[in-house]
Design a protein around this motif. Sequence first.
Motif, short mmCIF file in Angstrom:
data_model
loop_
_atom_site.label_atom_id
_atom_site.label_comp_id
_atom_site.label_asym_id
_atom_site.label_seq_id
_atom_site.Cartn_x
_atom_site.Cartn_y
_atom_site.Cartn_z
N ASP A 91 0.83 -1.20 0.00
CA ASP A 91 0.00 0.00 0.00
C ASP A 91 0.87 1.26 0.00
OD1 ASP A 91 -1.69 2.22 1.43
OD2 ASP A 91 -3.13 0.69 0.78
N GLU A 92 0.39 2.27 -0.72
CA GLU A 92 1.18 3.50 -0.88
C GLU A 92 1.27 4.33 0.39
OE1 GLU A 92 -0.79 5.44 -4.04
OE2 GLU A 92 -2.68 5.70 -2.94
N THR A 93 0.50 3.98 1.43
CA THR A 93 0.65 4.70 2.70
C THR A 93 1.96 4.36 3.39
OG1 THR A 93 -0.59 2.99 3.87
CG2 THR A 93 -1.83 4.88 3.09
N PHE A 94 2.58 3.22 3.03
CA PHE A 94 3.91 2.91 3.52
C PHE A 94 4.95 3.58 2.62
CE2 PHE A 94 1.46 -1.02 4.65
CZ PHE A 94 1.51 -0.86 6.03
N THR A 95 6.07 3.94 3.18
CA THR A 95 7.18 4.35 2.33
C THR A 95 7.69 3.12 1.59
OG1 THR A 95 8.92 3.92 3.96
CG2 THR A 95 7.83 6.08 4.05
N THR A 96 8.45 3.35 0.53
CA THR A 96 9.01 2.23 -0.21
C THR A 96 9.90 1.38 0.69
OG1 THR A 96 8.93 3.44 -2.30
CG2 THR A 96 10.43 1.57 -2.19
N GLU A 97 10.69 2.02 1.54
CA GLU A 97 11.55 1.27 2.46
C GLU A 97 10.72 0.45 3.44
OE1 GLU A 97 15.06 2.02 5.82
OE2 GLU A 97 14.14 3.73 4.78
N GLN A 98 9.66 1.04 3.98
CA GLN A 98 8.80 0.29 4.88
C GLN A 98 8.18 -0.91 4.18
OE1 GLN A 98 6.19 3.53 6.07
NE2 GLN A 98 6.96 3.42 8.19
N SER A 99 7.71 -0.71 2.96
CA SER A 99 7.09 -1.79 2.20
C SER A 99 8.06 -2.95 2.01
CB SER A 99 6.62 -1.25 0.84
OG SER A 99 6.06 -2.27 0.06
N THR A 100 9.30 -2.63 1.66
CA THR A 100 10.30 -3.68 1.47
C THR A 100 10.58 -4.41 2.78
OG1 THR A 100 11.32 -2.50 -0.38
CG2 THR A 100 12.68 -4.12 0.77
N ARG A 101 10.69 -3.68 3.89
CA ARG A 101 10.92 -4.32 5.19
C ARG A 101 9.77 -5.25 5.57
NH1 ARG A 101 12.32 -0.51 10.03
NH2 ARG A 101 12.40 -2.57 11.03
#
Length: 336
Positions: free
Chosen positions: A87-97
């Motif tokens: 989801d786009e509410t996460f940063t890209t780094e958060q999404s990857t983690r």
Amino acid sequence: MRIDVHNHLLPEPYVDLLLAWDTPVGLTRDGDRLYMVHRRSGTASVAAGNRFPVNEGFVDIDARLAWMDDHDVERTLVSVSTPNPLDETFTTEQSTRLIRAINDGYADLGSRYPDRVAGLGMLPLRDPEAAVTEVDRIADDLDLCGIALPTSINGEKLSQPDLEPVFDRVDDSGLTVFVHPHGNVLSDELGENESFLNSLLVFPTETTFQIVRLIYDGFFDRHDFDVVLSHMGGALLTLAGRVGRARSVIDDPDARPDRPVIEYVQDFYYDCISFHRPALRAAIDTVGVDHFVFGTDFPFDEEDTQTIVSDVEAVVPDDADRERIMRSTARDLFDI
């Protein structure tokens, strides 16, 4: 015994990260109760803080194993539907983690319950370079049985050019892909007290829409990994003839797709979650019994394993054909 290809579980490392972060999509606790928090789940749940309770089957391995024993399920192939880590509410780094936490958690569960639980790893598709690396991790290091793909990424097609190296690597891996939709802009159209339609109507509509788009832009001409579509492919099997007519009126012999649409439809595999016997019968007539696998959607409220089993038994009279659906096709596809 049965192999359940369409099954959901929130692994502990994923749960821990979401609880630690204050984000609009994720998990929260209220006393002893765990809740999923969403952006797109209909206004009925918005009124309740846009959240709904997490059933114990999502996080309690003992409850899962008890359910499996009760329903003659040998193994569940688990994936994450929601909360959606892309989801786009996460940063890209958060999404990857988050996605790496999912995959690590599934690897751990698979090592502890090797004959009962097998993970379908996710890819951090918002970071294509990280996604290529994660394909290798899933295939070589984590011993997961396949890949769970969304139908789209925050409205963008899977065929966007920067993702081509990712799917080239999926081709090379030999891993089978299970495709499952998430909430999308159609979810925003749901009115008061209509949130239940998100999974029942919006999800299969999204699958139909996005898979047809991928067929017509040549995605499945460029990539040849095996694909299993959730929710019996939405309306794809019903609309295959109508969708295929479009190719006959395109005045360009070099236009994609390269083959008749029905051939792509017959290449895909489908779970048998329909709850409508005439539709299941027609679907099997369209693509063949050897292109169906067993799925339940456990532990979501839509799960009704007894009806799914009885529908297959009523529509498929041959014991060997039923065994293909319930077990052997999934075993071959996911090499388990």
